[in-house]
Enzyme design. Structure first.
Site, short mmCIF file in Angstrom:
data_model
loop_
_atom_site.label_atom_id
_atom_site.label_comp_id
_atom_site.label_asym_id
_atom_site.label_seq_id
_atom_site.Cartn_x
_atom_site.Cartn_y
_atom_site.Cartn_z
N VAL A 102 -45.07 17.28 -23.17
CA VAL A 102 -45.67 17.24 -21.83
C VAL A 102 -46.17 18.63 -21.42
O VAL A 102 -45.58 19.64 -21.81
CB VAL A 102 -44.59 16.74 -20.82
CG1 VAL A 102 -45.11 16.75 -19.40
CG2 VAL A 102 -44.12 15.35 -21.20
N ALA A 104 -48.61 20.46 -22.36
CA ALA A 104 -48.80 21.34 -23.51
C ALA A 104 -50.22 21.27 -24.05
O ALA A 104 -50.50 21.76 -25.14
CB ALA A 104 -47.80 20.95 -24.60
N GLY A 105 -51.13 20.63 -23.32
CA GLY A 105 -52.53 20.59 -23.75
C GLY A 105 -52.81 19.54 -24.81
O GLY A 105 -53.87 19.54 -25.42
N LEU A 106 -51.87 18.60 -25.01
CA LEU A 106 -52.08 17.58 -26.04
C LEU A 106 -52.39 16.20 -25.45
O LEU A 106 -52.36 15.19 -26.15
CB LEU A 106 -50.87 17.49 -26.98
CG LEU A 106 -50.60 18.71 -27.86
CD1 LEU A 106 -49.45 18.45 -28.81
CD2 LEU A 106 -51.83 19.11 -28.67
N SER A 108 -50.81 14.35 -23.07
CA SER A 108 -49.72 13.37 -22.95
C SER A 108 -49.91 12.44 -21.75
O SER A 108 -49.68 11.23 -21.85
CB SER A 108 -48.36 14.08 -22.88
OG SER A 108 -47.99 14.36 -21.58
N ALA A 110 -52.70 11.45 -20.25
CA ALA A 110 -53.77 10.48 -20.50
C ALA A 110 -53.30 9.42 -21.49
O ALA A 110 -53.60 8.23 -21.33
CB ALA A 110 -55.01 11.20 -21.05
N ALA A 111 -52.52 9.83 -22.50
CA ALA A 111 -52.07 8.87 -23.51
C ALA A 111 -51.11 7.85 -22.90
O ALA A 111 -51.19 6.65 -23.21
CB ALA A 111 -51.40 9.61 -24.68
N ASP A 152 -60.05 14.30 -21.72
CA ASP A 152 -58.75 13.86 -22.25
C ASP A 152 -58.67 12.33 -22.34
O ASP A 152 -58.37 11.77 -23.40
CB ASP A 152 -57.61 14.33 -21.33
CG ASP A 152 -57.18 15.75 -21.61
OD1 ASP A 152 -57.98 16.49 -22.22
OD2 ASP A 152 -56.07 16.13 -21.22
O1 PMV Z 1 -55.05 18.61 -20.27
P1 PMV Z 1 -55.32 19.78 -21.15
O2 PMV Z 1 -54.38 20.90 -20.94
O3 PMV Z 1 -55.56 19.41 -22.54
O4 PMV Z 1 -56.72 20.44 -20.65
C1 PMV Z 1 -57.86 19.71 -20.48
C2 PMV Z 1 -59.04 20.56 -20.67
C3 PMV Z 1 -59.59 21.33 -19.47
O5 PMV Z 1 -60.94 21.60 -19.81
C4 PMV Z 1 -58.85 22.64 -19.28
C5 PMV Z 1 -59.54 20.54 -18.18
C6 PMV Z 1 -60.46 19.33 -18.14
O6 PMV Z 1 -60.29 18.52 -17.24
O7 PMV Z 1 -61.36 19.20 -18.98
#
Ligand code: PMV
Length: 321
Positions: A102, A104-106, A108, A110-111, A152
């Site tokens: 969670v 962490a930019g992966l 989570s 949205a999934a 995402d």
């Molecule tokens: O949710 P994350 O941390 O993978 O980031 C999404 C990517 C961003 O460009 C930072 C935000 C967005 O809404 O596109």
């Protein structure tokens, strides 16, 4: 009645995060090594409308009616219910689990949304099309993050590499070459909304400089797309490094990310950058297949709490739901 099960993958952004919020393009790919799952079972002994939710990883065991209106699960469930025009849900048990870290930019959040929307619509006998699933998942992201670009939910819903632009939508990306990435987790939780908010403050304070950086990032994304689809592959690593430099300039890297990016390059990665919101979370490194384990070990020795090796297959649509 058997349980209905839906899955959704994690994701990494290869190029273009943050600038994508300002309508520049970005490229993202699904990561099938991690996933969110939602399973639904009818609960015939419970009164109609009662939806028991269990999500062990976040310590949640609650009745839907007791969750706040703007809780992401409430939004996903009520959004699905409204879309299908079902006034009262049958009693059910919804179990959610996820191996996607969670904040962490992966991807989570949205999934989980995608898995829940798919499972619920299937359980109600009207499985939603990807376009609808994506639209509903985007609405959840909007309530959580304010100004999400939509990349995402899109890559997670379609579970395939995408070239994405906010105003024009997404185009499937057809990789012409197989690629290997190592994902390294700093272990630092970093809510995307904060990094996105700080970039907005910078953009308001220094619009010209920031817009120029976004333009440069957009240019890198287009070069990367061409290279991914038709070659030459050799430019991809340097393009990732350039993207990282620009992300550092808008202040979304961190000491931990910088360290892992440097270690990856020193261990032989062809290029490396942060992925997603930044400030913590994950970084990615493009590697030669045979060097993946070495780079992963280097990252762990430098403090990565987790490493994942993932592959992008040439001209192949990956389906795993
Ligand atoms: O949710 P994350 O941390 O993978 O980031 C999404 C990517 C961003 O460009 C930072 C935000 C967005 O809404 O596109």
């Amino acid at each position: 009645m058997p349980a209905i099960l839906s899955k959704a993958p994690g994701k990494i952004i290869l190029f273009g995060e943050h600038a994508v919020v300002y309508d520049r393009p970005a490229i993202a790919i699904p990561v099938f090594q991690v996933q969110a799952k939602a399973s639904i079972l009818a609960d015939p002994l419970a009164p109609p409308g009662r939806v028991m939710i269990e999500a062990h990883e976040i310590g949640l065991r609650a009745n839907l009616s007791s969750l706040p209106e703007d809780h992401p699960l409430t939004l996903a469930i009520r959004g699905t219910q409204e879309t299908l025009g079902i006034p009262r849900l049958p009693a059910m048990r919804l179990a959610i689990s996820s191996t996607i870290p969670v904040a962490a930019g992966l991807g989570s959040g949205a999934a989980v949304s995608v898995a829940v929307i798919r499972a619920l619509s299937a359980f109600l006998g009207a499985p939603l099309e990807d376009e609808e699933v994506n639209r509903l998942a985007y609405k959840v992201e909007q309530r959580l993050h304010g100004t999400p670009s939509g990349i995402d939910n899109t890559v997670v819903t379609y579970a395939r590499p995408v070239y994405f632009c906010r105003s024009t939508g997404f185009q499937p990306l057809k990789p012409g070459i197989p690629l290997t990435f190592v994902i390294g987790d700093t272990g630092v939780k970093s809510p995307t909304a904060e990094a996105v908010g700080d970039v907005r403050i910078l953009w308001q304070a220094e619009p010209e400089t920031t817009e120029a950086i976004f333009d440069q990032i957009g240019g890198l994304v287009d070069k990367a797309r061409q290279s991914l689809e038709t070659g030459p592959a050799g430019v991809l690593g340097p393009l990732m490094n350039e993207n990282q430099t620009l992300l550092e300039r808008i202040g979304v890297s961190s000491l931990d990310l910088d360290r892992l990016v440097k270690v990856a390059r020193k261990s032989g990665a062809l290029g490396a950058k942060l992925s997603g919101g930044g400030r913590g979370g994950n970084m990615i490194a493009l590697v030669e297949e045979g060097n993946a384990e070495t780079v992963a070990a280097g990252l762990r020795a430098a403090g990565a709490v987790r490493t994942t090796i993932t592959h992008l297959h040439a001209l192949e649509v990956q389906e795993d739901r």
